[in-house]
Design a protein around this motif. Structure first.
Motif, PDB file in Angstrom:
ATOM      1  N   ASP A  78     -12.649   1.788 -12.819  1.00  0.00           N
ATOM      2  CA  ASP A  78     -12.586   1.933 -11.122  1.00  0.00           C
ATOM      3  C   ASP A  78     -11.925   0.957 -10.356  1.00  0.00           C
ATOM      4  O   ASP A  78     -11.518   1.058  -9.232  1.00  0.00           O
ATOM      5  CB  ASP A  78     -13.989   2.336 -10.879  1.00  0.00           C
ATOM      6  N   ASP A  79     -12.007  -0.420 -10.843  1.00  0.00           N
ATOM      7  CA  ASP A  79     -11.296  -1.257 -10.288  1.00  0.00           C
ATOM      8  C   ASP A  79     -10.076  -2.034 -11.077  1.00  0.00           C
ATOM      9  O   ASP A  79     -10.075  -3.213 -11.105  1.00  0.00           O
ATOM     10  CB  ASP A  79     -12.501  -2.492 -10.347  1.00  0.00           C
ATOM     11  N   CYS A  80      -9.396  -1.080 -11.563  1.00  0.00           N
ATOM     12  CA  CYS A  80      -8.176  -1.344 -12.126  1.00  0.00           C
ATOM     13  C   CYS A  80      -7.011  -1.154 -11.094  1.00  0.00           C
ATOM     14  O   CYS A  80      -7.009   0.021 -10.313  1.00  0.00           O
ATOM     15  CB  CYS A  80      -7.924  -0.652 -13.422  1.00  0.00           C
ATOM     16  N   LEU A  81      -5.781  -1.878 -11.324  1.00  0.00           N
ATOM     17  CA  LEU A  81      -4.768  -1.574 -10.385  1.00  0.00           C
ATOM     18  C   LEU A  81      -4.005  -0.342 -10.662  1.00  0.00           C
ATOM     19  O   LEU A  81      -3.804   0.432  -9.716  1.00  0.00           O
ATOM     20  CB  LEU A  81      -3.637  -2.588 -10.852  1.00  0.00           C
ATOM     21  N   VAL A  82      -4.052   0.197 -11.785  1.00  0.00           N
ATOM     22  CA  VAL A  82      -3.268   1.554 -12.128  1.00  0.00           C
ATOM     23  C   VAL A  82      -4.258   2.581 -11.512  1.00  0.00           C
ATOM     24  O   VAL A  82      -4.089   3.609 -11.045  1.00  0.00           O
ATOM     25  CB  VAL A  82      -3.368   1.878 -13.700  1.00  0.00           C
ATOM     26  N   THR A  83      -5.505   2.548 -11.829  1.00  0.00           N
ATOM     27  CA  THR A  83      -6.500   3.736 -11.054  1.00  0.00           C
ATOM     28  C   THR A  83      -6.369   3.571  -9.633  1.00  0.00           C
ATOM     29  O   THR A  83      -6.604   4.687  -8.958  1.00  0.00           O
ATOM     30  CB  THR A  83      -7.990   3.480 -11.721  1.00  0.00           C
ATOM     31  N   VAL A  84      -6.546   2.574  -9.074  1.00  0.00           N
ATOM     32  CA  VAL A  84      -6.494   2.293  -7.637  1.00  0.00           C
ATOM     33  C   VAL A  84      -5.245   2.834  -6.980  1.00  0.00           C
ATOM     34  O   VAL A  84      -5.194   3.537  -6.052  1.00  0.00           O
ATOM     35  CB  VAL A  84      -6.791   0.710  -7.250  1.00  0.00           C
ATOM     36  N   MET A  85      -4.106   2.512  -7.407  1.00  0.00           N
ATOM     37  CA  MET A  85      -2.924   2.994  -7.206  1.00  0.00           C
ATOM     38  C   MET A  85      -2.597   4.568  -7.327  1.00  0.00           C
ATOM     39  O   MET A  85      -1.966   5.162  -6.423  1.00  0.00           O
ATOM     40  CB  MET A  85      -1.623   2.193  -7.606  1.00  0.00           C
ATOM     41  N   LEU A  86      -2.841   5.066  -8.633  1.00  0.00           N
ATOM     42  CA  LEU A  86      -2.536   6.216  -9.180  1.00  0.00           C
ATOM     43  C   LEU A  86      -3.848   7.156  -9.300  1.00  0.00           C
ATOM     44  O   LEU A  86      -3.448   8.322  -9.858  1.00  0.00           O
ATOM     45  CB  LEU A  86      -1.606   6.116 -10.359  1.00  0.00           C
ATOM     46  N   ARG A  87      -4.852   6.771  -9.227  1.00  0.00           N
ATOM     47  CA  ARG A  87      -6.094   7.552  -9.361  1.00  0.00           C
ATOM     48  C   ARG A  87      -6.059   8.499 -10.715  1.00  0.00           C
ATOM     49  O   ARG A  87      -5.896   9.520 -10.767  1.00  0.00           O
ATOM     50  CB  ARG A  87      -6.215   8.711  -8.162  1.00  0.00           C
ATOM     51  N   PRO A  88      -6.549   7.643 -11.853  1.00  0.00           N
ATOM     52  CA  PRO A  88      -5.783   7.675 -13.190  1.00  0.00           C
ATOM     53  C   PRO A  88      -4.644   8.621 -13.191  1.00  0.00           C
ATOM     54  O   PRO A  88      -5.169   9.593 -12.951  1.00  0.00           O
ATOM     55  CB  PRO A  88      -6.555   7.444 -14.007  1.00  0.00           C
ATOM     56  N   PRO A  89      -3.542   8.262 -13.526  1.00  0.00           N
ATOM     57  CA  PRO A  89      -2.347   9.089 -13.872  1.00  0.00           C
ATOM     58  C   PRO A  89      -2.831   9.955 -14.925  1.00  0.00           C
ATOM     59  O   PRO A  89      -3.524   9.522 -15.926  1.00  0.00           O
ATOM     60  CB  PRO A  89      -1.279   8.109 -14.257  1.00  0.00           C
ATOM     61  N   SER A  90      -2.141  11.080 -15.031  1.00  0.00           N
ATOM     62  CA  SER A  90      -2.570  12.040 -16.065  1.00  0.00           C
ATOM     63  C   SER A  90      -1.614  11.981 -17.201  1.00  0.00           C
ATOM     64  O   SER A  90      -1.785  12.371 -18.422  1.00  0.00           O
ATOM     65  CB  SER A  90      -2.378  13.484 -15.662  1.00  0.00           C
ATOM     66  N   ASP A  91      -0.727  10.766 -16.834  1.00  0.00           N
ATOM     67  CA  ASP A  91       0.345  10.776 -18.175  1.00  0.00           C
ATOM     68  C   ASP A  91       0.529   9.316 -18.289  1.00  0.00           C
ATOM     69  O   ASP A  91      -0.134   8.548 -17.502  1.00  0.00           O
ATOM     70  CB  ASP A  91       1.664  11.401 -17.696  1.00  0.00           C
ATOM     71  N   GLU A  92       1.349   8.819 -19.250  1.00  0.00           N
ATOM     72  CA  GLU A  92       1.683   7.452 -19.459  1.00  0.00           C
ATOM     73  C   GLU A  92       2.435   6.824 -17.949  1.00  0.00           C
ATOM     74  O   GLU A  92       3.085   7.379 -17.411  1.00  0.00           O
ATOM     75  CB  GLU A  92       2.491   7.253 -20.515  1.00  0.00           C
ATOM     76  N   VAL A  93       2.043   5.604 -17.832  1.00  0.00           N
ATOM     77  CA  VAL A  93       2.765   4.768 -16.565  1.00  0.00           C
ATOM     78  C   VAL A  93       3.412   3.552 -17.073  1.00  0.00           C
ATOM     79  O   VAL A  93       2.979   3.078 -18.131  1.00  0.00           O
ATOM     80  CB  VAL A  93       1.738   4.198 -15.798  1.00  0.00           C
ATOM     81  N   ALA A  97      -2.461  -9.401  -6.221  1.00  0.00           N
ATOM     82  CA  ALA A  97      -3.851  -9.313  -6.658  1.00  0.00           C
ATOM     83  C   ALA A  97      -4.237 -10.723  -6.182  1.00  0.00           C
ATOM     84  O   ALA A  97      -5.734 -10.800  -6.258  1.00  0.00           O
ATOM     85  CB  ALA A  97      -3.586  -9.240  -8.131  1.00  0.00           C
ATOM     86  N   GLY A  98      -3.656 -11.774  -6.372  1.00  0.00           N
ATOM     87  CA  GLY A  98      -4.276 -12.874  -6.038  1.00  0.00           C
ATOM     88  C   GLY A  98      -4.605 -13.207  -4.556  1.00  0.00           C
ATOM     89  O   GLY A  98      -5.560 -14.092  -4.558  1.00  0.00           O
ATOM     90  N   ALA A  99      -3.948 -12.419  -3.882  1.00  0.00           N
ATOM     91  CA  ALA A  99      -4.544 -12.352  -2.306  1.00  0.00           C
ATOM     92  C   ALA A  99      -5.515 -11.447  -2.071  1.00  0.00           C
ATOM     93  O   ALA A  99      -6.235 -11.136  -0.984  1.00  0.00           O
ATOM     94  CB  ALA A  99      -3.350 -11.974  -1.264  1.00  0.00           C
ATOM     95  N   GLY A 100      -5.907 -10.554  -3.208  1.00  0.00           N
ATOM     96  CA  GLY A 100      -7.118  -9.729  -2.985  1.00  0.00           C
ATOM     97  C   GLY A 100      -6.676  -8.429  -2.424  1.00  0.00           C
ATOM     98  O   GLY A 100      -7.611  -7.828  -1.844  1.00  0.00           O
ATOM     99  N   LEU A 101      -5.502  -8.117  -2.265  1.00  0.00           N
ATOM    100  CA  LEU A 101      -4.908  -7.178  -1.776  1.00  0.00           C
ATOM    101  C   LEU A 101      -5.364  -5.856  -2.711  1.00  0.00           C
ATOM    102  O   LEU A 101      -4.907  -4.661  -2.183  1.00  0.00           O
ATOM    103  CB  LEU A 101      -3.450  -7.050  -0.894  1.00  0.00           C
ATOM    104  N   VAL A 102      -4.789  -5.976  -4.045  1.00  0.00           N
ATOM    105  CA  VAL A 102      -5.022  -4.988  -4.991  1.00  0.00           C
ATOM    106  C   VAL A 102      -5.644  -5.339  -6.008  1.00  0.00           C
ATOM    107  O   VAL A 102      -5.887  -6.967  -6.384  1.00  0.00           O
ATOM    108  CB  VAL A 102      -3.481  -4.517  -5.409  1.00  0.00           C
ATOM    109  N   PRO A 103      -6.122  -4.634  -6.865  1.00  0.00           N
ATOM    110  CA  PRO A 103      -6.950  -5.066  -8.005  1.00  0.00           C
ATOM    111  C   PRO A 103      -6.190  -5.495  -9.056  1.00  0.00           C
ATOM    112  O   PRO A 103      -4.910  -5.315  -8.902  1.00  0.00           O
ATOM    113  CB  PRO A 103      -8.003  -3.894  -8.349  1.00  0.00           C
ATOM    114  N   VAL A 104      -6.611  -6.280 -10.190  1.00  0.00           N
ATOM    115  CA  VAL A 104      -5.785  -6.758 -11.166  1.00  0.00           C
ATOM    116  C   VAL A 104      -5.796  -5.819 -12.136  1.00  0.00           C
ATOM    117  O   VAL A 104      -6.730  -4.454 -12.330  1.00  0.00           O
ATOM    118  CB  VAL A 104      -6.423  -8.003 -11.887  1.00  0.00           C
TER     119      VAL A 104
END
Length: 87
Positions: A17-32, A46-53
Motif C-alpha cells: 500500500d505504501d509502494c511507488l507502483v501501487t500509489v501511482m498505478l493502483r497496482p497495475p494488472s500487468d507488468e510495469v 521520494a527523498g522529498a517525501g512527495l511519493v513513496p519509495v
C-alpha cells in the motif's frame, strides 16, 4: 526495471500500500517498466517525501534464505533504482 506486482514479497500487504507502483498505478494488472532515465527524478521525489519509495522485492523461496531475512528486507525502503535512500 520490469515490475510484476504479483511476484513481489510485499504484494497485498501494508508495504504494498505504501509502494511507488501501487500509489501511482493502483497496482497495475500487468507488468510495469520503469525507465532508468526516471530513476533520479523518482529518487528526488521520494527523498522529498512527495511519493513513496519503490518497495518491490522479488519473491524468494523461504527455505533458501529464511523467512526472517525476507522480513528484514521488507523494512528497508528503497529508491526506484533499488538503493536505500541516503546510501
Amino acid at each position: 526495471m520490469r515490475i510484476d506486482c504479483s511476484t513481489c514479497e510485499m504484494y497485498r500487504s501494508a508495504h504494498c500500500d505504501d509502494c511507488l507502483v501501487t500509489v501511482m498505478l493502483r497496482p497495475p494488472s500487468d507488468e510495469v517498466e520503469i525507465d532508468d532515465d526516471l530513476g533520479d527524478g523518482l529518487d528526488a521525489l521520494a527523498g522529498a517525501g512527495l511519493v513513496p519509495v519503490l518497495r518491490f522485492r522479488p519473491r524468494r523461496d523461504p527455505d533458501a534464505d529464511g523467512a526472517a531475512a525476507a522480513e528484514d528486507r521488507a523494512a528497508e525502503p528503497e529508491t526506484a533504482r533499488g538503493r536505500r535512500l541516503g546510501a
